[in-house]
Motif scaffolding. Structure first.
Motif, PDB file in Angstrom:
ATOM      1  N   THR A 268       0.843  -1.191   0.000  1.00 25.35           N
ATOM      2  CA  THR A 268       0.000   0.000   0.000  1.00 25.35           C
ATOM      3  C   THR A 268       0.881   1.244   0.000  1.00 25.35           C
ATOM      4  OG1 THR A 268      -1.939   1.030   1.020  1.00 25.35           O
ATOM      5  CG2 THR A 268      -0.247   0.260   2.517  1.00 25.35           C
ATOM      6  N   PRO A 269       0.385   2.365  -0.542  1.00 23.22           N
ATOM      7  CA  PRO A 269       1.161   3.606  -0.475  1.00 23.22           C
ATOM      8  C   PRO A 269       1.503   3.947   0.968  1.00 23.22           C
ATOM      9  CG  PRO A 269      -0.722   3.860  -1.946  1.00 23.22           C
ATOM     10  CD  PRO A 269      -0.884   2.529  -1.261  1.00 23.22           C
ATOM     11  N   THR A 270       2.768   4.270   1.204  1.00 24.83           N
ATOM     12  CA  THR A 270       3.283   4.384   2.573  1.00 24.83           C
ATOM     13  C   THR A 270       4.229   5.569   2.698  1.00 24.83           C
ATOM     14  OG1 THR A 270       3.111   1.995   2.979  1.00 24.83           O
ATOM     15  CG2 THR A 270       4.756   3.179   4.276  1.00 24.83           C
ATOM     16  N   ALA A 271       4.241   6.165   3.895  1.00 27.49           N
ATOM     17  CA  ALA A 271       5.281   7.143   4.237  1.00 27.49           C
ATOM     18  C   ALA A 271       5.504   7.103   5.742  1.00 27.49           C
ATOM     19  CB  ALA A 271       4.900   8.550   3.784  1.00 27.49           C
ATOM     20  N   MET A 272       6.601   7.728   6.183  1.00 29.94           N
ATOM     21  CA  MET A 272       6.929   7.758   7.618  1.00 29.94           C
ATOM     22  C   MET A 272       7.159   9.187   8.089  1.00 29.94           C
ATOM     23  SD  MET A 272       9.506   4.546   8.292  1.00 29.94           S
ATOM     24  CE  MET A 272       9.214   4.609  10.073  1.00 29.94           C
TER      25      MET A 272
END
Ligand SMILES: [Zn+2]
Length: 420
Positions: free
Chosen positions: A371-375
């Motif tokens: 899934t599209p992800t960021a931190m």
């Protein structure tokens, strides 16, 4: 989505209080936390999280590898959820924030949405990933890896600790062997908030790290073999000194790391000398190399240079060499629209920020495959982590949670692309 409420914020003191309360479970005398995966203490931490989520009106799902998902319903509950979270397990001499910060920041997002009476279009879920640290069951991040299809479920459940107890047995023992399938369901996005675990944000006086990438890794095991001989009667020119060769490789590894700046890390962290006796020329040396870089092509160049250097040094020092790459982890580029959502969260909250590459592995690196992800990173004092003195401040913790709230809300809005 409705226009954002003007008082869109989180409750920083409630977040901090929850962090401190969770830190009592497995608290160590030096102020750290020892809450190792699938121990009784891990169960207590999970139970507390589940109780808090139920009190916040969430429904709880536990999958077959013990990942917990606490769900706050959306206006259209058939939309794919926006997921946030991290892990509750720690290192044996761990701190209060690694992992647990991302879990409780997610819970605080849900509590704040409740306070604001704010209904998101898509549901919002907070995830707790099983055994992120890998200290009891190797490899690390195994349960998010199963979730992302990187490992089979049976592989994950059969991971055993030093006493031969498997993850499957221990999950059943502590009551967290759920029955939900692992992964394989649509998600809109995943955001993971985490302490930086390095010194950059604090040193530069920035509050938020917008994480664009995670470094790729290559791990090696190298054995150099020469010949043991007496340290006195053996003339210098006749020696086959395996430690001399190893020392030159250590130099070469350092040189390779320095050559590929910015971004490269190159480390020899473990070395075994045989026979390790003060008056014997070392006949065999075993050691490890850890290479990291965000660009796969650079990592491949470092690999070629290491192989060439080891061959050259072995020839120069009259040694046999064996080199094996035992682990490869591709670099991760986090998804553009999710990174942009974090950036907009930074703009709306007015916190100072910079782009960052994660030097450590995180559950987000696996979840990014499905899934599209960021931190979102926040500073930790002196960059120290995996240590009982690991520390962040209530202000930094609150700031990261505010940014997380904005990013989650953007993705949970139909107009910004939550999906079925
Ligand atoms: Zn962590």
């Amino acid at each position: 989505m409705d226009t954002l409420p003007p008082n869109l914020t989180i409750n920083g003191s409630r977040l901090w209080q929850s962090l401190m309360e969770m830190a009592q479970i497995g608290a160590t005398p030096k102020g750290g936390v020892c809450r190792i995966a699938l121990t009784d203490l891990d169960k207590q931490g999970r139970d507390l999280f589940v109780r808090w989520c139920r009190e916040a009106g969430c429904t709880i799902t536990i999958d077959r590898i013990g990942n917990i998902f606490a769900r706050r319903a959306g206006r259209d509950d058939s939309l794919a959820p926006v997921l946030t979270g991290s892990h509750l397990d720690t290192q044996p001499t761990g701190g209060k924030f690694d992992g647990v910060y991302g879990v409780l920041a997610g819970l605080e997002v849900i509590r704040s949405l409740n306070d604001l009476n704010y209904e998101t279009d898509a549901p919002v879920e907070v995830a707790v990933w099983t055994n992120e640290e890998g200290t009891r069951f190797a490899p690390s991040m195994v349960a998010s890896g199963v979730f992302a299809g990187e490992f089979d479920l049976d592989y994950g459940l059969s991971r055993a600790d030093l006493d031969g107890k498997t993850m499957g047995e221990e999950l059943a023992r502590i009551g967290y062997a759920g029955d939900a399938p692992v992964g394989g369901r649509p998600l809109t996005a995943y955001f993971e908030a985490h302490i930086e675990q390095g010194p950059i944000l604090e040193a530069e006086g920035k509050t938020i790290g917008v994480v664009t990438d995670a470094q790729g890794q290559r791990w090696y095991e190298i054995t150099l073999t020469g010949q043991e001989a007496h340290a006195g009667p053996t003339p210098m020119e006749r020696r086959k000194d395996a430690l001399l060769g190893a020392a030159r490789v250590v130099e070469a590894v350092n040189r390779i790391g320095l050559k590929h700046q910015p971004g490269a890390c190159a480390t020899v962290g473990l070395m075994q000398i045989h026979p390790n006796s003060r008056n014997v020329i070392p006949g065999r040396v075993f050691f490890t190399v850890d290479f990291r870089h965000p660009d796969d092509a650079v990592l491949a160049a470092m690999d070629a240079e290491l192989r060439a250097e080891v061959a050259r040094i072995a020839a120069d020092t009259k040694l046999e060499s064996e080199l094996e790459q035992i682990f490869y982890y591709a670099p991760v580029r986090f998804e553009e629209s999710c990174v942009a959502a974090v950036r907009r969260g930074v703009e709306r909250t007015g916190h100072s920020a910079r782009d960052m590459v994660s030097g450590a592995g995180h559950d987000a690196c696996y979840v990014a495959k499905v899934t599209p992800t960021a931190m979102v990173f926040i500073p930790c004092v002196d960059g120290i982590s995996h240590n009982e003195i690991e520390h962040t401040t209530p202000e930094w913790a609150a700031a990261g949670c505010e940014v997380l709230l904005h990013a989650v809300l953007e993705k949970a809005s139909v107009s910004a692309g939550s999906s079925r």
